[in-house]
Design a protein around this motif. Structure first.
Motif, short mmCIF file in Angstrom:
data_model
loop_
_atom_site.label_atom_id
_atom_site.label_comp_id
_atom_site.label_asym_id
_atom_site.label_seq_id
_atom_site.Cartn_x
_atom_site.Cartn_y
_atom_site.Cartn_z
N GLU A 67 -12.94 23.32 42.72
CA GLU A 67 -14.08 23.19 43.60
C GLU A 67 -15.44 23.21 42.88
OE1 GLU A 67 -13.76 26.30 46.42
OE2 GLU A 67 -12.01 25.44 47.45
N GLN A 68 -15.53 23.90 41.76
CA GLN A 68 -16.84 24.08 41.12
C GLN A 68 -16.71 24.17 39.61
OE1 GLN A 68 -18.18 27.77 42.86
NE2 GLN A 68 -16.86 29.01 41.55
N CYS A 74 -14.16 22.88 34.95
CA CYS A 74 -14.25 23.22 36.37
C CYS A 74 -12.87 23.61 36.91
CB CYS A 74 -14.82 22.06 37.18
SG CYS A 74 -13.69 20.64 37.30
N THR A 94 -17.01 25.87 36.09
CA THR A 94 -16.86 27.25 35.64
C THR A 94 -17.57 27.52 34.32
OG1 THR A 94 -14.78 26.65 34.53
CG2 THR A 94 -14.62 27.43 36.81
N GLY A 117 -20.70 27.68 38.65
CA GLY A 117 -20.80 27.90 40.09
C GLY A 117 -21.30 26.68 40.83
N GLN A 118 -21.79 25.67 40.11
CA GLN A 118 -22.26 24.44 40.75
C GLN A 118 -21.05 23.68 41.30
OE1 GLN A 118 -25.01 22.13 38.35
NE2 GLN A 118 -24.18 20.19 39.16
N ARG A 119 -21.11 23.31 42.59
CA ARG A 119 -19.97 22.69 43.23
C ARG A 119 -19.83 21.23 42.83
NH1 ARG A 119 -17.57 25.77 46.87
NH2 ARG A 119 -16.49 23.98 47.79
#
Length: 273
Positions: free
Chosen positions: A34-35, A31, A37, A52-54
């Protein structure tokens, strides 16, 4: 992590190679600040992380990034269907600045631990039952030994009774001879010996009854001696069987204890995997 990577993309490029080279089942998540990757699940560990999941507040990976500190946790099977050890660590660039994080999940061999625990439990239970069986076998052998001694003593008494029977026979023979002599003397006395003749007849009758009874006693003693001899042989075999069984159960108990110790070592080894 230590300083040294140029970018998260550079790290992501080598993770599949590292994952394939590690000889155990792992999943890896990467990651930024923030999210997520990237995520590489394993055959059994799939946290369903999507690029993209935070990151969530309180999540170990978020804490590792914010506190610049590696974390480790044991995750039980009820959360994801398989138990694993999870680690989360910050990722830094060449200047030492935290630019993201990496999380690794290593499968714990909980099934192996559970099997080892079950084996140890079953063996402990079996060992207790065998110990009780061994005690019973020992008591059987001891009781059979005592019964064998009593049987041999009865057999000995039966043989000693032969002397009494022989003595009764001699008394009966003497009584019979006395009756014959008395009858002869009564015949010589004529009418004056009539009463004495009756007594002589009774003596001879008593002698005959004594002989008959003595023969019956002798036959009974003979049968009793045979039976006690057979009983002694049977009890002797039972005693030997009990002793052999006691030895066998003791050996089996030792073997089970050895296997139980091996299961305990297997349990410890599985926890270290």
């Amino acid at each position: 992590m230590a300083k040294g990577i140029e970018s998260l993309d550079a790290l992501a490029a080598v993770i599949p190679l590292l994952k394939s080279a590690i000889p155990t089942e792992i999943s890896i998540a990467l990651c930024d600040m923030e999210q997520f990757t990237a995520y590489w699940p394993s055959a059994h560990i799939d946290l369903n992380i999507k690029p993209g999941q935070r990151l969530q507040e309180g999540e170990p990976l978020m804490q590792a990034i914010r506190n610049d500190q590696a974390l480790r946790a044991e995750v039980p099977a009820e959360y994801y269907g398989v138990a694993f050890t999870g680690t989360a660590a910050p990722v830094k660039d060449l200047s030492g600045r935290v630019i993201g994080g990496i999380a690794v999940q290593v499968r714990r061999h909980s099934e192996l631990i559970e099997i080892a625990d079950r084996i140890a439990g079953s063996l402990s239970s079996a060992n207790e039952k065998i110990a009780h069986l061994a005690e019973g076998s020992g008591a059987l052998a001891e009781g059979s030994g005592e019964l064998l001694d009593l049987s041999k003593q009865a057999e000995k008494n039966a043989y000693e009774a032969d002397g009494v029977v022989q003595l009764i026979k001699e008394v009966a023979d003497q009584t019979h001879l006395l009756g014959i002599n008395a009858a002869i003397e009564a015949a010589h006395a004529g009418e004056r010996g009539a009463g004495f003749g009756i007594v002589a007849s009774e003596i001879r009758k008593l002698s005959g009854q004594t002989v008959t009874s003595n023969n019956s006693i002798r036959d009974t003693l003979g049968t009793f001696k045979k039976l006690t001899a057979q009983m002694s042989g049977s009890i002797d075999r039972i005693a030997d069987t009990g002793q052999n069984q006691a030895k066998s159960t003791e050996q089996l108990s030792d073997m089970i204890e050895e296997i139980r110790e091996m299961a305990a070592r297997l349990n410890e080894f599985a926890k270290q995997l």
